[in-house]
Design an enzyme around this catalytic site. Structure first.
Site, PDB file in Angstrom:
ATOM      1  N   LEU A   1       9.578 -14.999   7.497  1.00 55.68           N
ATOM      2  CA  LEU A   1      10.208 -16.185   6.919  1.00 55.68           C
ATOM      3  C   LEU A   1      10.275 -17.335   7.918  1.00 55.68           C
ATOM      4  O   LEU A   1      10.169 -18.502   7.528  1.00 55.68           O
ATOM      5  CB  LEU A   1      11.574 -15.829   6.356  1.00 55.68           C
ATOM      6  CG  LEU A   1      11.506 -14.851   5.171  1.00 55.68           C
ATOM      7  CD1 LEU A   1      12.893 -14.484   4.683  1.00 55.68           C
ATOM      8  CD2 LEU A   1      10.671 -15.388   4.033  1.00 55.68           C
TER       9      LEU A   1
ATOM     10  N   VAL B   1      10.620  -7.833  11.068  1.00 52.81           N
ATOM     11  CA  VAL B   1       9.414  -8.323  10.389  1.00 52.81           C
ATOM     12  C   VAL B   1       9.778  -9.385   9.350  1.00 52.81           C
ATOM     13  O   VAL B   1       9.092 -10.410   9.229  1.00 52.81           O
ATOM     14  CB  VAL B   1       8.609  -7.161   9.763  1.00 52.81           C
ATOM     15  CG1 VAL B   1       7.377  -7.678   9.031  1.00 52.81           C
ATOM     16  CG2 VAL B   1       8.192  -6.162  10.840  1.00 52.81           C
ATOM     17  N   CYS B   2      10.860  -9.179   8.615  1.00 50.68           N
ATOM     18  CA  CYS B   2      11.278 -10.171   7.613  1.00 50.68           C
ATOM     19  C   CYS B   2      11.647 -11.493   8.286  1.00 50.68           C
ATOM     20  O   CYS B   2      11.288 -12.563   7.797  1.00 50.68           O
ATOM     21  CB  CYS B   2      12.468  -9.649   6.809  1.00 50.68           C
ATOM     22  SG  CYS B   2      12.074  -8.217   5.789  1.00 50.68           S
ATOM     23  N   THR B   3      12.341 -11.408   9.413  1.00 51.98           N
ATOM     24  CA  THR B   3      12.716 -12.615  10.142  1.00 51.98           C
ATOM     25  C   THR B   3      11.464 -13.353  10.607  1.00 51.98           C
ATOM     26  O   THR B   3      11.336 -14.567  10.401  1.00 51.98           O
ATOM     27  CB  THR B   3      13.629 -12.266  11.333  1.00 51.98           C
ATOM     28  OG1 THR B   3      14.794 -11.605  10.828  1.00 51.98           O
ATOM     29  CG2 THR B   3      14.039 -13.515  12.097  1.00 51.98           C
TER      30      THR B   3
END
Length: 155
Positions: free
Chosen positions: A49, A44-46
């Site tokens: 961003l 999810v972070c990838t």
């Protein structure tokens, strides 16, 4: 009490992936989107961003700078930034002070981890005031980027 629209954004100085100190104050006169994220290299972070990376021209047209902040080390963030070709600063809040100041920290996260940044989005105007604040309880959710852009368009 949670940070509110109109509050002065908590100031900070953190190291970026090039081992340079970056302070919120260097962005005076510009709009800033601060994204707190739990951990580099997670799905999810990838995606979050990379969405910012892919829309960087939109944010530039809105006179906005992007800053990503997590409790990862500058070395982990450096590798993550390079692998994902992220064109904005990633700052290490390894000591958890900024995440705490922005009330964007999990006391207890998954797998027994403590003190991990909550996924959050803040829009700070050129005067240092908070114009948008979204702190998510679920790490699987992403901020409402359309709302972020709407706020930026009005500044």
């Amino acid at each position: 009490m949670a940070l509110q629209i109109g509050d002065l954004a908590p100031s900070f100085t953190l190291f970026n992936t090039e081992k340079k100190e970056i302070s919120l104050s260097v962005y005076k006169g510009k709009n800033v989107v601060i994204l707190f994220f739990p951990l580099a290299f997670t799905s999810v972070c990838t995606a979050e961003l990379c969405e910012m990376r892919d829309n960087i021209a939109t944010y530039s047209k809105l006179n906005a700078e992007i800053i990503g902040i997590s409790v990862d080390s500058i070395f982990t963030l450096g590798k993550f930034k390079a692998e994902q070709s992220l064109p904005f600063d990633l700052l290490s809040d390894f000591n958890k002070e900024v995440s705490t100041a922005y009330e964007s920290i999990y006391e207890n996260f998954v797998l027994g981890m403590k003190g991990v940044s909550k996924r959050s989005a803040f829009v700070i105007d050129g005067n240092g005031s908070i114009q948008y604040a979204e702190v998510l309880e679920s790490a699987g959710d992403v901020p409402n980027f359309e709302a972020v852009k709407e706020v930026l368009a009005k500044l």
